[in-house]
Design a protein around this motif. Structure first.
Motif, PDB file in Angstrom:
ATOM      1  N   TRP A 102       0.740  -1.150   0.008  1.00 22.33           N
ATOM      2  CA  TRP A 102       0.095  -0.033  -0.143  1.00 22.33           C
ATOM      3  C   TRP A 102       0.722   1.246   0.022  1.00 22.33           C
ATOM      4  N   ARG A 103       1.959   1.302   0.673  1.00 19.58           N
ATOM      5  CA  ARG A 103       2.901   2.456   0.624  1.00 19.58           C
ATOM      6  C   ARG A 103       3.514   2.573  -0.409  1.00 19.58           C
ATOM      7  N   ASP A 104       3.987   1.507  -1.196  1.00 22.79           N
ATOM      8  CA  ASP A 104       4.340   1.592  -2.444  1.00 22.79           C
ATOM      9  C   ASP A 104       3.522   2.191  -3.587  1.00 22.79           C
ATOM     10  N   GLU A 105       2.052   1.739  -3.406  1.00 20.27           N
ATOM     11  CA  GLU A 105       1.060   1.968  -4.144  1.00 20.27           C
ATOM     12  C   GLU A 105       0.889   3.462  -4.077  1.00 20.27           C
ATOM     13  N   ALA A 106       0.592   3.830  -2.955  1.00 21.08           N
ATOM     14  CA  ALA A 106       0.475   5.339  -2.541  1.00 21.08           C
ATOM     15  C   ALA A 106       1.646   6.233  -3.364  1.00 21.08           C
ATOM     16  N   THR A 107       2.675   5.889  -2.894  1.00 20.23           N
ATOM     17  CA  THR A 107       3.846   6.727  -3.362  1.00 20.23           C
ATOM     18  C   THR A 107       3.716   6.874  -5.019  1.00 20.23           C
ATOM     19  N   ARG A 108       3.423   5.786  -5.817  1.00 17.89           N
ATOM     20  CA  ARG A 108       3.142   5.829  -7.405  1.00 17.89           C
ATOM     21  C   ARG A 108       2.010   6.604  -7.468  1.00 17.89           C
ATOM     22  N   ILE A 109       0.929   6.657  -6.899  1.00 15.72           N
ATOM     23  CA  ILE A 109      -0.082   7.481  -7.202  1.00 15.72           C
ATOM     24  C   ILE A 109       0.301   8.924  -7.143  1.00 15.72           C
ATOM     25  N   LEU A 110       0.844   9.096  -5.790  1.00 16.21           N
ATOM     26  CA  LEU A 110       1.259  10.640  -5.592  1.00 16.21           C
ATOM     27  C   LEU A 110       2.196  11.176  -6.635  1.00 16.21           C
ATOM     28  N   ALA A 111       3.164  10.239  -7.045  1.00 12.74           N
ATOM     29  CA  ALA A 111       3.936  10.770  -8.312  1.00 12.74           C
ATOM     30  C   ALA A 111       3.263  10.919  -9.498  1.00 12.74           C
TER      31      ALA A 111
END
Length: 169
Positions: A102-111
């Protein structure tokens, strides 16, 4: 006319030794010896057994078995409650792997959102992450509500497109 109160030999022995039975139960660590003695009395009253050769030993055996039964029932209840509680907590807590995903996905979405520009990214974060209303976001950024709505549509579209590409990969 009332019938005389006939007590069996076991009932008489119980009544004469009630205090001894309570001491017996207390000495063995019974939580509520009075309650156990009451249960013994009920069993003695309801029992339809013949003469007992060693009535006090028989009563002590009943007391001991009741105490063991209560202990086992308490342990089973504690284990069931502990197991249920543990299961409930484990089911509701995400695993470390899930947290990392989830943290990885959130980072990608924010990018993805950052590529839309600073205002659209900020609008999305303030509205979806911080929970501000669209009107509050508009006031805070000094833009109109329709501009906030437009930035949110752009952000939703970009996130949707990113998810579609991710799912195809």
């Amino acid at each position: 006319m009332d019938q005389p109160d006939h007590k069996s030999g076991l009932e008489v022995v119980f009544l004469e030794n009630r205090t001894r039975i309570i001491r017996f139960l207390r000495a063995r660590g019974a939580d509520d010896p009075e309650d156990l003695v009451q249960e013994i009395w009920v069993r003695v009253k309801e029992a339809s057994i013949g003469p007992v050769g060693a009535p006090i030993a028989y009563l002590y055996r009943i007391a001991n078995r009741l105490m063991i039964d209560r202990y086992r029932a308490d342990q089973t209840a504690k284990k069931r409650d502990t197991d249920w509680h543990s299961t409930t907590i484990l089911e509701t807590m995400p695993s470390e792997e899930s947290k990392l995903q989830w943290r990885d996905e959130a980072t990608r979405i924010l990018a993805v959102l950052d590529r839309l520009g600073p205002r659209a990214s900020t609008v999305f974060r303030l509205h979806r992450i911080d929970g501000l209303s669209q009107k509050s976001v508009a006031i805070q950024l000094g833009v109109s509500v329709s501009t906030v709505e437009s930035d949110l549509r752009s952000a939703y579209r970009a996130v949707h497109e990113w998810r579609v590409r991710r799912d195809k990969a």
